[in-house]
Design an enzyme around this catalytic site. Structure first.
Site, short mmCIF file in Angstrom:
data_model
loop_
_atom_site.label_atom_id
_atom_site.label_comp_id
_atom_site.label_asym_id
_atom_site.label_seq_id
_atom_site.Cartn_x
_atom_site.Cartn_y
_atom_site.Cartn_z
N ASN A 80 11.89 36.81 27.79
CA ASN A 80 12.89 37.88 27.65
C ASN A 80 12.60 39.05 28.58
OD1 ASN A 80 13.88 36.17 25.76
ND2 ASN A 80 13.40 37.45 23.97
N HIS A 87 54.29 56.67 50.17
CA HIS A 87 55.27 55.66 49.72
C HIS A 87 55.55 54.63 50.83
CE1 HIS A 87 56.32 58.63 46.53
NE2 HIS A 87 56.12 59.48 47.51
N SER A 127 48.25 29.04 63.59
CA SER A 127 49.03 28.19 62.68
C SER A 127 49.10 26.80 63.28
CB SER A 127 50.42 28.77 62.50
OG SER A 127 51.32 27.75 62.09
N LYS A 153 51.73 32.01 66.35
CA LYS A 153 51.11 32.78 65.26
C LYS A 153 49.66 33.15 65.52
CE LYS A 153 52.52 33.67 61.57
NZ LYS A 153 52.81 32.86 60.39
N ASN A 158 47.16 34.86 62.83
CA ASN A 158 47.17 35.35 61.45
C ASN A 158 45.92 36.17 61.12
OD1 ASN A 158 49.62 34.08 60.90
ND2 ASN A 158 48.59 32.15 60.39
N GLU A 185 43.30 39.15 55.02
CA GLU A 185 43.93 38.66 53.79
C GLU A 185 42.88 38.23 52.76
OE1 GLU A 185 46.46 36.11 56.54
OE2 GLU A 185 47.65 36.13 54.70
N1 ARG Z 1 17.04 31.48 31.18
C1 ARG Z 1 17.03 32.58 30.27
C2 ARG Z 1 18.02 33.63 30.68
O1 ARG Z 1 18.45 33.61 31.78
C3 ARG Z 1 15.66 33.17 30.20
C4 ARG Z 1 15.34 33.84 28.92
C5 ARG Z 1 15.24 32.88 27.83
N2 ARG Z 1 14.72 33.48 26.64
C6 ARG Z 1 14.77 32.86 25.46
N3 ARG Z 1 14.30 33.49 24.46
N4 ARG Z 1 15.29 31.68 25.34
O2 ARG Z 1 18.40 34.48 29.91
#
Ligand code: ARG
Length: 471
Positions: free
Chosen positions: A123, A169, A290, A296, A298, A303
């Site tokens: 995490n 405008h 084109s 043409k 373009n 775009e």
């Molecule tokens: N691949 C996960 C993500 O991108 C990584 C974190 C995963 N953590 C977990 N507790 N499963 O978020």
């Protein structure tokens, strides 16, 4: 590394990284929905950098032996070179970049690899990697914006006194200068650059060491890893550190606004390059032909830039939608953040580069611009201003007199300077020969000396100011 192979092995074995309590491996569909390695492999350099900093810190704090930390740090460099040389095989069964790198490290150095994840969780790992990646991208975008601004400055400098119609405008309003119009975009892109700088400054705090969500009981030094990774400081709340993706939302928001600017400019280039306008000639390098109409040419690049906002804004809305309503702390939903940001960043960089190239090559058709500036009664406001200044009329009355003169010219099929003095005096006797001096477009733009106005002197002053700032 994009063309590297991802091997899918839906082995019945439980995951070697977290499968201790699992008797069976995931269903193939589970593996498919769960794995992020097909896209988060783009974080490999950031992941390895973060892990090396973490290992060094663990050793400095006596949590790992320096021998183990050294083996880990060296082994990670081997993994890095394997990935960069295309030898690394990414495995879907290992879900993501974090576990792919760690598993390979284990194959290379053996037992010490298992100690790397001490006092860390995926995490805080993914939050760190992603911040590092978005930070790099913010720098890249700022660089792309700078190059585009310089291209616009060159156009503005060359054409500080070229006269063109200014529109409101999309109707002829008042004459402006080419340089003034180019400098309007220099200002817009400067604010875009500022937004990316602001976002970068705010995101530059380290989540590493927040661990899963609550911090860790190990005596980690989060300041050390923060410094090593170029962050200003560690994030002060471990829940916040693993939970928020506001840095990605800010990046996407800034990208969306920047894409709006690019899209508006692209729209002008599309209009300006038509046979009806002919204000600019776009280079062959940024145009296409084109397959059926030989005449043409373009403005496809313009775009496509005009359209790219759709993807970038789409990514922005997608991530806002993912994040809203998520309880603290980490939820797997957040794995959906990366593809959106990757795509938006790639798209923006490409659009910026294409716009820069187009602006560098673009040739303004000076005569056409000046002729267009002189038509459509563009100096009517100058005429009204003259009546206020020289004949003492209240502006509302001057507006009315001028409107009558415009109607007269329109009925005769001529422009304002083509009306005779007698015709003008027939509408208001206070008008003298002097009036003709303000009806020319050069006079008109030269008179607009207010700060930020379109007068060539003002434009040159702004060009000089921006040259000093942008270098
Ligand atoms: N691949 C996960 C993500 O991108 C990584 C974190 C995963 N953590 C977990 N507790 N499963 O978020």
């Amino acid at each position: 590394m994009t063309d590297q192979k991802t091997s899918s092995s839906s082995s019945a074995q439980s995951n070697q990284m977290w499968g201790g309590r699992f008797a069976a491996g995931p269903d193939a569909i589970m593996e498919a929905i769960n794995a992020s390695i097909s896209f988060d492999q783009r974080l490999y350099a950031q992941d390895i950098r973060g892990s090396r900093a973490h290992a060094a810190m663990l050793a400095a704090q006596g949590i790992l032996t320096s021998k183990d930390a050294e083996a880990i740090r060296e082994g990670l460099l081997t993994v890095l070179s394997e990935i960069e040389s295309g030898k690394f095989v990414f495995k879907t069964a290992l879900e993501d970049i974090h576990m792919n790198v760690e598993a390979r490290l284990k194959e290379i150095i053996g037992e010490p690899a298992g100690r790397l994840h001490t006092a860390r969780s995926r995490n805080d790992q993914v939050a760190t990697d992603f911040r590092l990646w978005v930070r790099d991208q913010a720098d890249a975008v700022i660089g792309g914006l700078l190059a585009l601004q310089k291209a616009l400055l060159a156009q503005a400098e060359a054409g500080a006194d070229w006269v063109m119609p200014g529109f409101t405008h999309l109707q002829t309003a008042q004459p402006v200068t080419w340089g003034h119009h180019m400098m309007a975009y220099v200002e817009m892109f400067a604010r875009d650059s500022g937004r990316f700088r602001d976002a970068r400054a705010r995101m530059n705090e380290s989540p590493l060491g927040a661990a899963a969500l609550a911090g860790t009981g190990f005596p980690v030094d989060r300041h050390m890893t923060a410094t090593e990774l170029g962050f200003d400081r560690p994030m002060a709340n471990s829940l916040d550190a693993v939970s928020d993706r506001d840095f990605a939302l800010e990046f996407l928001s800034a990208a969306s606004i920047c894409a709006v600017h690019l899209s508006r400019f692209a729209e002008e280039l599309v209009i300006w390059s038509t046979a009806q306008f002919r204000f600019v000639t776009l280079s062959d390098r940024f145009s296409t032909g084109s397959s059926i109409m030989p005449q043409k040419k373009n403005p496809d690049a313009a775009e496509l830039i005009r359209a790219k906002i759709g993807r970038i804004l789409g990514a922005t809305v997608a991530l806002f939608t993912v994040m809203k309503g998520l309880p603290l702390a980490y939820s797997k939903d957040m794995q959906e953040d990366k593809e959106q940001v990757f795509d938006a960043a790639d798209t923006l960089m490409l659009a910026l580069a294409a716009m820069e190239g187009m602006v560098r090559d673009m040739v303004a058709n000076r005569q056409v611009l000046e002729k267009a500036a002189s038509s459509g009664f563009s100096t009517a406001t100058d005429l009204a201003d003259w009546l206020v200044r020289e004949a003492g009329l209240p502006f509302r009355d001057a507006h009315h007199v001028t409107g009558t003169l415009v109607a007269l010219a329109e009925a005769k099929g001529c422009d304002l300077p083509d009306l005779s003095l007698a015709e003008m005096q027939g509408v208001n006797p206070a008008i003298t020969q002097e009036i003709y001096s303000v009806l020319g477009v050069h006079n008109s733009v030269n008179s607009r000396q207010s700060y930020g106005g379109t007068a060539p002197d003002q434009v040159r002053a702004q060009v000089a100011r921006w040259k000093a700032i942008l270098g």
